[in-house]
Write a protein that holds these residues in place. Sequence first.
Motif, PDB file in Angstrom:
ATOM      1  N   ARG A   1       0.851  -1.191   0.000  1.00  0.00           N
ATOM      2  CA  ARG A   1       0.000   0.000   0.000  1.00  0.00           C
ATOM      3  C   ARG A   1       0.889   1.244   0.000  1.00  0.00           C
ATOM      4  O   ARG A   1       1.961   1.258   0.608  1.00  0.00           O
ATOM      5  N   GLN A   2       0.418   2.289  -0.688  1.00  0.00           N
ATOM      6  CA  GLN A   2       1.149   3.561  -0.685  1.00  0.00           C
ATOM      7  C   GLN A   2       0.152   4.691  -0.494  1.00  0.00           C
ATOM      8  O   GLN A   2      -0.622   5.002  -1.404  1.00  0.00           O
ATOM      9  N   ILE A   3       0.157   5.276   0.693  1.00  0.00           N
ATOM     10  CA  ILE A   3      -0.648   6.472   0.924  1.00  0.00           C
ATOM     11  C   ILE A   3      -0.009   7.616   0.150  1.00  0.00           C
ATOM     12  O   ILE A   3       1.221   7.684   0.019  1.00  0.00           O
ATOM     13  N   LEU A   4      -0.845   8.503  -0.366  1.00  0.00           N
ATOM     14  CA  LEU A   4      -0.378   9.574  -1.243  1.00  0.00           C
ATOM     15  C   LEU A   4       0.813  10.313  -0.651  1.00  0.00           C
ATOM     16  O   LEU A   4       0.762  10.803   0.477  1.00  0.00           O
ATOM     17  N   GLY A   5       1.902  10.350  -1.422  1.00  0.00           N
ATOM     18  CA  GLY A   5       3.082  11.092  -1.011  1.00  0.00           C
ATOM     19  C   GLY A   5       3.984  10.378  -0.041  1.00  0.00           C
ATOM     20  O   GLY A   5       4.979  10.952   0.423  1.00  0.00           O
ATOM     21  N   GLN A   6       3.646   9.132   0.288  1.00  0.00           N
ATOM     22  CA  GLN A   6       4.439   8.395   1.262  1.00  0.00           C
ATOM     23  C   GLN A   6       5.124   7.188   0.609  1.00  0.00           C
ATOM     24  O   GLN A   6       5.006   6.954  -0.582  1.00  0.00           O
ATOM     25  N   LYS A   7       5.842   6.439   1.424  1.00  0.00           N
ATOM     26  CA  LYS A   7       6.562   5.293   0.885  1.00  0.00           C
ATOM     27  C   LYS A   7       5.635   4.095   0.726  1.00  0.00           C
ATOM     28  O   LYS A   7       4.508   4.080   1.212  1.00  0.00           O
ATOM     29  N   VAL A   8       6.122   3.111   0.021  1.00  0.00           N
ATOM     30  CA  VAL A   8       5.385   1.874  -0.195  1.00  0.00           C
ATOM     31  C   VAL A   8       5.508   0.996   1.058  1.00  0.00           C
ATOM     32  O   VAL A   8       6.604   0.787   1.567  1.00  0.00           O
ATOM     33  N   GLU A   9       4.357   0.470   1.529  1.00  0.00           N
ATOM     34  CA  GLU A   9       4.357  -0.320   2.766  1.00  0.00           C
ATOM     35  C   GLU A   9       3.849  -1.734   2.502  1.00  0.00           C
ATOM     36  O   GLU A   9       2.844  -1.932   1.806  1.00  0.00           O
ATOM     37  N   PHE A  10       4.496  -2.695   3.103  1.00  0.00           N
ATOM     38  CA  PHE A  10       4.109  -4.098   2.987  1.00  0.00           C
ATOM     39  C   PHE A  10       2.806  -4.354   3.735  1.00  0.00           C
ATOM     40  O   PHE A  10       2.615  -3.892   4.858  1.00  0.00           O
ATOM     41  N   LEU A  11       1.899  -5.100   3.086  1.00  0.00           N
ATOM     42  CA  LEU A  11       0.667  -5.512   3.746  1.00  0.00           C
ATOM     43  C   LEU A  11       0.694  -7.009   4.067  1.00  0.00           C
ATOM     44  O   LEU A  11       0.509  -7.420   5.205  1.00  0.00           O
ATOM     45  N   VAL A  12       0.887  -7.818   3.017  1.00  0.00           N
ATOM     46  CA  VAL A  12       0.725  -9.265   3.205  1.00  0.00           C
ATOM     47  C   VAL A  12       1.477 -10.012   2.113  1.00  0.00           C
ATOM     48  O   VAL A  12       1.638  -9.521   1.000  1.00  0.00           O
ATOM     49  N   SER A  13       1.955 -11.196   2.471  1.00  0.00           N
ATOM     50  CA  SER A  13       2.544 -12.095   1.481  1.00  0.00           C
ATOM     51  C   SER A  13       1.776 -13.411   1.490  1.00  0.00           C
ATOM     52  O   SER A  13       1.214 -13.809   2.521  1.00  0.00           O
ATOM     53  N   PHE A  14       1.777 -14.081   0.346  1.00  0.00           N
ATOM     54  CA  PHE A  14       0.926 -15.265   0.145  1.00  0.00           C
ATOM     55  C   PHE A  14       1.710 -16.276  -0.661  1.00  0.00           C
ATOM     56  O   PHE A  14       2.244 -15.950  -1.724  1.00  0.00           O
ATOM     57  N   TYR A  15       1.781 -17.483  -0.137  1.00  0.00           N
ATOM     58  CA  TYR A  15       2.517 -18.536  -0.835  1.00  0.00           C
ATOM     59  C   TYR A  15       1.877 -19.873  -0.515  1.00  0.00           C
ATOM     60  O   TYR A  15       1.461 -20.108   0.632  1.00  0.00           O
ATOM     61  N   ASN A  16       1.786 -20.722  -1.498  1.00  0.00           N
ATOM     62  CA  ASN A  16       1.255 -22.072  -1.287  1.00  0.00           C
ATOM     63  C   ASN A  16      -0.150 -22.022  -0.686  1.00  0.00           C
ATOM     64  O   ASN A  16      -0.476 -22.780   0.230  1.00  0.00           O
ATOM     65  N   ASN A  17      -0.934 -21.090  -1.204  1.00  0.00           N
ATOM     66  CA  ASN A  17      -2.342 -20.946  -0.825  1.00  0.00           C
ATOM     67  C   ASN A  17      -2.580 -20.532   0.617  1.00  0.00           C
ATOM     68  O   ASN A  17      -3.655 -20.811   1.170  1.00  0.00           O
ATOM     69  N   GLU A  18      -1.584 -19.875   1.215  1.00  0.00           N
ATOM     70  CA  GLU A  18      -1.828 -19.349   2.546  1.00  0.00           C
ATOM     71  C   GLU A  18      -0.975 -18.111   2.779  1.00  0.00           C
ATOM     72  O   GLU A  18       0.035 -17.898   2.097  1.00  0.00           O
ATOM     73  N   ILE A  19      -1.419 -17.313   3.751  1.00  0.00           N
ATOM     74  CA  ILE A  19      -0.660 -16.128   4.130  1.00  0.00           C
ATOM     75  C   ILE A  19       0.627 -16.567   4.810  1.00  0.00           C
ATOM     76  O   ILE A  19       0.611 -17.385   5.733  1.00  0.00           O
ATOM     77  N   SER A  20       1.756 -16.025   4.336  1.00  0.00           N
ATOM     78  CA  SER A  20       3.029 -16.362   4.963  1.00  0.00           C
ATOM     79  C   SER A  20       3.475 -15.285   5.949  1.00  0.00           C
ATOM     80  O   SER A  20       4.204 -15.587   6.903  1.00  0.00           O
ATOM     81  N   GLU A  21       3.064 -14.062   5.696  1.00  0.00           N
ATOM     82  CA  GLU A  21       3.358 -12.993   6.651  1.00  0.00           C
ATOM     83  C   GLU A  21       2.388 -11.849   6.417  1.00  0.00           C
ATOM     84  O   GLU A  21       1.954 -11.623   5.285  1.00  0.00           O
ATOM     85  N   LYS A  22       2.045 -11.134   7.485  1.00  0.00           N
ATOM     86  CA  LYS A  22       1.215  -9.926   7.333  1.00  0.00           C
ATOM     87  C   LYS A  22       1.722  -8.860   8.269  1.00  0.00           C
ATOM     88  O   LYS A  22       2.328  -9.148   9.307  1.00  0.00           O
ATOM     89  N   SER A  23       1.480  -7.615   7.890  1.00  0.00           N
ATOM     90  CA  SER A  23       1.919  -6.496   8.700  1.00  0.00           C
ATOM     91  C   SER A  23       0.821  -6.113   9.683  1.00  0.00           C
ATOM     92  O   SER A  23      -0.316  -6.601   9.605  1.00  0.00           O
ATOM     93  N   GLU A  24       1.158  -5.168  10.559  1.00  0.00           N
ATOM     94  CA  GLU A  24       0.164  -4.708  11.539  1.00  0.00           C
ATOM     95  C   GLU A  24      -0.963  -3.938  10.875  1.00  0.00           C
ATOM     96  O   GLU A  24      -2.039  -3.795  11.452  1.00  0.00           O
ATOM     97  N   ILE A  25      -0.718  -3.454   9.641  1.00  0.00           N
ATOM     98  CA  ILE A  25      -1.778  -2.762   8.902  1.00  0.00           C
ATOM     99  C   ILE A  25      -2.871  -3.749   8.511  1.00  0.00           C
ATOM    100  O   ILE A  25      -4.045  -3.421   8.456  1.00  0.00           O
TER     101      ILE A  25
END
Lengths: 113, 112
Positions: free
Chosen positions: A36-60
Amino acid sequence: EPEVTQTPSHQVTQMGQEVILRCVPISNHLYFYWYRQILGQKVEFLVSFYNNEISEKSEIFDDQFSVERPDGSNFTLKIRSTKLEDSAMYFCASRGTANSPLHFGNGTRLTVT
Amino acid sequence: GQQLNQSPQSMFIQEGEDVSMNCTSSSIFNTWLWYKQDPGEGPVLLIALYKAGELTSNGRLTAQFGITRKDSFLNISASIPSDVGIYFCAGGYGGATNKLIFGTGTLLAVQP
Protein backbone atom coordinates in the motif's frame (compact mmCIF):
# COMPACT_ATOMS: atom_id res chain seq x y z
CA GLU A 1 7.51 -8.97 -21.22
CA PRO A 2 5.03 -10.53 -18.77
CA GLU A 3 3.54 -8.14 -16.26
CA VAL A 4 1.35 -7.98 -13.19
CA THR A 5 -2.06 -6.55 -14.05
CA GLN A 6 -4.47 -4.94 -11.62
CA THR A 7 -8.12 -3.94 -11.89
CA PRO A 8 -9.75 -1.55 -11.49
CA SER A 9 -7.25 1.26 -11.87
CA HIS A 10 -9.40 3.50 -9.70
CA GLN A 11 -12.11 2.55 -7.22
CA VAL A 12 -14.26 5.03 -5.32
CA THR A 13 -16.32 3.70 -2.45
CA GLN A 14 -18.23 4.95 0.53
CA MET A 15 -16.99 4.41 4.07
CA GLY A 16 -18.21 1.11 5.45
CA GLN A 17 -18.55 -0.57 2.06
CA GLU A 18 -16.67 -3.67 1.03
CA VAL A 19 -14.19 -3.53 -1.84
CA ILE A 20 -12.33 -6.22 -3.73
CA LEU A 21 -9.15 -5.33 -5.56
CA ARG A 22 -8.07 -7.75 -8.24
CA CYS A 23 -4.69 -8.80 -9.51
CA VAL A 24 -3.38 -11.22 -12.09
CA PRO A 25 0.22 -12.03 -11.16
CA ILE A 26 2.81 -13.11 -13.71
CA SER A 27 1.75 -16.58 -14.79
CA ASN A 28 4.57 -18.79 -13.51
CA HIS A 29 5.10 -16.86 -10.27
CA LEU A 30 4.52 -18.51 -6.91
CA TYR A 31 4.86 -15.72 -4.36
CA PHE A 32 2.26 -12.96 -4.17
CA TYR A 33 2.11 -9.72 -2.23
CA TRP A 34 -0.01 -6.70 -1.56
CA TYR A 35 1.59 -3.35 -0.74
CA ARG A 36 0.00 0.00 0.00
CA GLN A 37 1.15 3.56 -0.68
CA ILE A 38 -0.65 6.47 0.92
CA LEU A 39 -0.38 9.57 -1.24
CA GLY A 40 3.08 11.09 -1.01
CA GLN A 41 4.44 8.40 1.26
CA LYS A 42 6.56 5.29 0.89
CA VAL A 43 5.38 1.87 -0.20
CA GLU A 44 4.36 -0.32 2.77
CA PHE A 45 4.11 -4.10 2.99
CA LEU A 46 0.67 -5.51 3.75
CA VAL A 47 0.73 -9.27 3.20
CA SER A 48 2.54 -12.09 1.48
CA PHE A 49 0.93 -15.27 0.15
CA TYR A 50 2.52 -18.54 -0.83
CA ASN A 51 1.26 -22.07 -1.29
CA ASN A 52 -2.34 -20.95 -0.83
CA GLU A 53 -1.83 -19.35 2.55
CA ILE A 54 -0.66 -16.13 4.13
CA SER A 55 3.03 -16.36 4.96
CA GLU A 56 3.36 -12.99 6.65
CA LYS A 57 1.21 -9.93 7.33
CA SER A 58 1.92 -6.50 8.70
CA GLU A 59 0.16 -4.71 11.54
CA ILE A 60 -1.78 -2.76 8.90
CA PHE A 61 -3.38 -6.00 7.70
CA ASP A 62 -6.03 -6.31 10.40
CA ASP A 63 -9.25 -8.33 10.48
CA GLN A 64 -10.85 -6.04 7.91
CA PHE A 65 -8.44 -7.31 5.26
CA SER A 66 -8.36 -10.69 3.58
CA VAL A 67 -6.67 -12.19 0.54
CA GLU A 68 -7.67 -15.02 -1.71
CA ARG A 69 -6.41 -16.87 -4.74
CA PRO A 70 -9.74 -18.14 -6.02
CA ASP A 71 -8.35 -19.82 -9.14
CA GLY A 72 -5.04 -20.38 -10.87
CA SER A 73 -4.63 -16.82 -12.08
CA ASN A 74 -6.29 -14.25 -9.82
CA PHE A 75 -5.15 -12.88 -6.48
CA THR A 76 -7.56 -10.60 -4.63
CA LEU A 77 -7.47 -8.22 -1.67
CA LYS A 78 -10.75 -7.62 0.13
CA ILE A 79 -11.39 -4.83 2.58
CA ARG A 80 -14.57 -5.70 4.43
CA SER A 81 -15.62 -2.31 5.81
CA THR A 82 -13.58 0.52 4.37
CA LYS A 83 -12.42 3.48 6.41
CA LEU A 84 -11.32 6.90 5.22
CA GLU A 85 -7.74 6.06 6.09
CA ASP A 86 -7.81 3.09 3.70
CA SER A 87 -7.58 5.58 0.82
CA ALA A 88 -4.29 4.77 -0.92
CA MET A 89 -2.71 3.12 -3.92
CA TYR A 90 -2.73 -0.64 -3.53
CA PHE A 91 -0.05 -2.53 -5.41
CA CYS A 92 -0.02 -6.21 -6.15
CA ALA A 93 3.38 -7.84 -6.70
CA SER A 94 4.70 -11.26 -7.55
CA ARG A 95 7.97 -13.13 -7.84
CA GLY A 96 8.90 -16.50 -9.29
CA THR A 97 11.10 -17.78 -6.48
CA ALA A 98 11.72 -16.65 -2.91
CA ASN A 99 14.81 -14.68 -3.93
CA SER A 100 13.98 -13.45 -7.42
CA PRO A 101 13.12 -9.76 -7.91
CA LEU A 102 9.67 -8.51 -7.05
CA HIS A 103 7.54 -7.20 -9.92
CA PHE A 104 4.74 -4.72 -9.26
CA GLY A 105 1.49 -3.96 -11.00
CA ASN A 106 0.40 -0.41 -11.76
CA GLY A 107 -1.84 -0.30 -8.74
CA THR A 108 -5.45 0.43 -7.85
CA ARG A 109 -6.16 3.86 -6.48
CA LEU A 110 -8.76 3.42 -3.74
CA THR A 111 -10.66 6.48 -2.63
CA VAL A 112 -12.94 6.14 0.38
CA THR A 113 -15.42 8.97 0.84
CA GLY B 1 9.39 -0.79 12.73
CA GLN B 2 12.19 -1.12 10.23
CA GLN B 3 13.25 2.12 8.65
CA LEU B 4 15.23 2.84 5.50
CA ASN B 5 16.41 6.42 5.21
CA GLN B 6 17.03 7.76 1.75
CA SER B 7 18.93 10.89 0.91
CA PRO B 8 18.57 13.33 -0.54
CA GLN B 9 14.81 13.74 -0.31
CA SER B 10 14.76 15.57 -3.62
CA MET B 11 17.16 16.67 -6.32
CA PHE B 12 16.80 19.26 -9.06
CA ILE B 13 19.50 18.95 -11.70
CA GLN B 14 20.34 19.90 -15.26
CA GLU B 15 20.23 17.39 -18.06
CA GLY B 16 23.61 15.73 -18.49
CA GLU B 17 24.58 15.89 -14.82
CA ASP B 18 25.42 12.81 -12.81
CA VAL B 19 23.25 11.92 -9.82
CA SER B 20 23.95 10.01 -6.64
CA MET B 21 21.49 8.92 -3.98
CA ASN B 22 21.82 6.56 -1.07
CA CYS B 23 19.95 4.53 1.42
CA THR B 24 20.90 3.59 4.98
CA SER B 25 19.39 1.32 7.56
CA SER B 26 19.97 0.27 11.14
CA SER B 27 19.17 -3.32 10.07
CA ILE B 28 21.17 -5.72 7.94
CA PHE B 29 19.54 -6.77 4.68
CA ASN B 30 20.25 -9.76 2.47
CA THR B 31 19.17 -8.04 -0.73
CA TRP B 32 18.93 -4.45 -1.89
CA LEU B 33 16.81 -3.33 -4.80
CA TRP B 34 16.27 0.00 -6.49
CA TYR B 35 12.94 0.92 -8.05
CA LYS B 36 11.71 3.93 -10.02
CA GLN B 37 8.12 5.13 -9.76
CA ASP B 38 6.44 7.42 -12.25
CA PRO B 39 3.25 9.29 -11.24
CA GLY B 40 0.23 7.00 -11.07
CA GLU B 41 2.22 3.86 -11.77
CA GLY B 42 3.76 1.02 -9.83
CA PRO B 43 7.43 0.75 -8.90
CA VAL B 44 9.59 -0.54 -11.73
CA LEU B 45 12.68 -2.54 -10.87
CA LEU B 46 15.97 -0.94 -11.90
CA ILE B 47 18.69 -2.97 -10.22
CA ALA B 48 18.77 -5.92 -7.79
CA LEU B 49 21.78 -6.62 -5.55
CA TYR B 50 22.31 -9.91 -3.75
CA LYS B 51 25.77 -9.87 -2.16
CA ALA B 52 27.56 -7.49 0.17
CA GLY B 53 30.02 -5.41 -1.84
CA GLU B 54 28.31 -6.19 -5.14
CA LEU B 55 28.49 -3.43 -7.74
CA THR B 56 26.02 -3.76 -10.62
CA SER B 57 25.30 -1.61 -13.65
CA ASN B 58 22.23 -1.30 -15.84
CA GLY B 59 22.94 1.12 -18.66
CA ARG B 60 23.57 4.54 -17.12
CA LEU B 61 22.64 3.25 -13.66
CA THR B 62 25.11 1.79 -11.17
CA ALA B 63 24.25 0.52 -7.71
CA GLN B 64 26.26 -1.01 -4.89
CA PHE B 65 25.35 -3.22 -1.96
CA GLY B 66 27.26 -1.82 1.01
CA ILE B 67 29.85 -4.03 2.64
CA THR B 68 28.14 -3.64 6.03
CA ARG B 69 24.83 -4.75 4.40
CA LYS B 70 23.21 -1.69 5.95
CA ASP B 71 23.44 0.68 3.01
CA SER B 72 23.31 1.00 -0.75
CA PHE B 73 23.80 3.75 -3.30
CA LEU B 74 22.47 4.39 -6.79
CA ASN B 75 24.27 6.53 -9.35
CA ILE B 76 22.79 7.80 -12.59
CA SER B 77 25.23 9.13 -15.13
CA ALA B 78 24.47 11.73 -17.81
CA SER B 79 20.88 12.29 -16.71
CA ILE B 80 18.13 12.79 -19.28
CA PRO B 81 14.61 14.25 -18.88
CA SER B 82 12.97 10.81 -18.73
CA ASP B 83 14.95 10.04 -15.57
CA VAL B 84 12.42 12.21 -13.74
CA GLY B 85 10.54 10.29 -11.07
CA ILE B 86 10.76 8.99 -7.53
CA TYR B 87 13.51 6.49 -6.78
CA PHE B 88 13.01 4.02 -3.96
CA CYS B 89 15.49 1.70 -2.38
CA ALA B 90 14.15 -1.50 -0.86
CA GLY B 91 15.78 -4.00 1.45
CA GLY B 92 14.90 -7.66 1.69
CA TYR B 93 15.63 -10.11 4.48
CA GLY B 94 15.30 -13.20 2.33
CA GLY B 95 13.66 -16.30 3.66
CA ALA B 96 10.28 -17.72 2.79
CA THR B 97 8.46 -14.38 2.79
CA ASN B 98 11.27 -12.08 1.60
CA LYS B 99 9.08 -9.00 2.02
CA LEU B 100 10.64 -5.72 1.00
CA ILE B 101 11.04 -2.72 3.25
CA PHE B 102 10.96 0.45 1.17
CA GLY B 103 12.92 3.61 1.68
CA THR B 104 11.43 7.07 1.92
CA GLY B 105 12.17 7.90 -1.72
CA THR B 106 14.20 10.47 -3.63
CA LEU B 107 12.37 12.77 -6.03
CA LEU B 108 14.49 13.54 -9.08
CA ALA B 109 13.70 16.46 -11.37
CA VAL B 110 15.77 16.96 -14.52
CA GLN B 111 15.72 20.26 -16.35
CA PRO B 112 16.36 20.02 -20.10
